[in-house]
Design an enzyme around this catalytic site. Sequence first.
Site, short mmCIF file in Angstrom:
data_model
loop_
_atom_site.label_atom_id
_atom_site.label_comp_id
_atom_site.label_asym_id
_atom_site.label_seq_id
_atom_site.Cartn_x
_atom_site.Cartn_y
_atom_site.Cartn_z
N PRO A 197 7.23 4.97 1.66
CA PRO A 197 6.27 4.79 2.73
C PRO A 197 4.91 5.10 2.34
O PRO A 197 4.46 5.94 1.62
CB PRO A 197 6.83 5.92 3.78
CG PRO A 197 7.31 6.94 3.17
CD PRO A 197 8.02 6.32 1.59
N CYS A 198 3.96 4.51 3.02
CA CYS A 198 2.50 4.49 2.59
C CYS A 198 1.59 4.37 3.75
O CYS A 198 1.38 3.27 4.08
CB CYS A 198 2.17 3.53 1.19
SG CYS A 198 0.57 3.69 0.99
N ILE A 199 1.49 5.30 4.48
CA ILE A 199 0.83 5.21 5.83
C ILE A 199 1.51 4.24 6.84
O ILE A 199 2.27 4.43 7.65
CB ILE A 199 -0.70 5.28 5.76
CG1 ILE A 199 -1.28 6.38 4.71
CG2 ILE A 199 -1.27 5.01 7.10
CD1 ILE A 199 -2.54 6.24 4.46
N SER A 200 0.73 2.99 6.92
CA SER A 200 1.02 1.96 7.69
C SER A 200 2.16 0.90 7.18
O SER A 200 2.49 -0.22 7.46
CB SER A 200 0.24 1.26 8.39
OG SER A 200 -0.71 0.58 7.41
N ARG A 201 2.65 1.11 5.68
CA ARG A 201 3.41 0.17 4.84
C ARG A 201 4.72 0.92 4.29
O ARG A 201 4.50 1.86 4.10
CB ARG A 201 2.53 -0.34 3.81
CG ARG A 201 1.10 -0.92 4.20
CD ARG A 201 0.33 -1.13 2.85
NE ARG A 201 -0.79 -1.79 3.66
CZ ARG A 201 -1.58 -2.75 2.86
NH1 ARG A 201 -0.87 -3.40 1.86
NH2 ARG A 201 -2.66 -3.44 3.40
#
Length: 85
Positions: free
Chosen positions: A24-28
């Site tokens: 996961p990467c903040i909003s992605r």
Amino acid sequence: MNKIEAGAVEVAVGGVNNIVEITPCISRVRIVLGDASLADRGLLKELGALGVVVHANIVQIVVGPEADILADELSALMKKKKQAR
């Protein structure tokens, strides 16, 4: 936005055997794939992704604040399917 189902995302990126890593990467949700050509960008957008970015063997699915949840669900699904073999 409706919740994106992990099982549908798994199919849209070419199946559990094509997934190498999920982050996961903040909003992605960043997914490293064995073969990025198997990722169906159109299907991912139909499922509710706000955007889809493919670079080399990495697909980033923009989902908003539910990125951590979707990544956890995908990881659990992968683990379950790999153990079932």
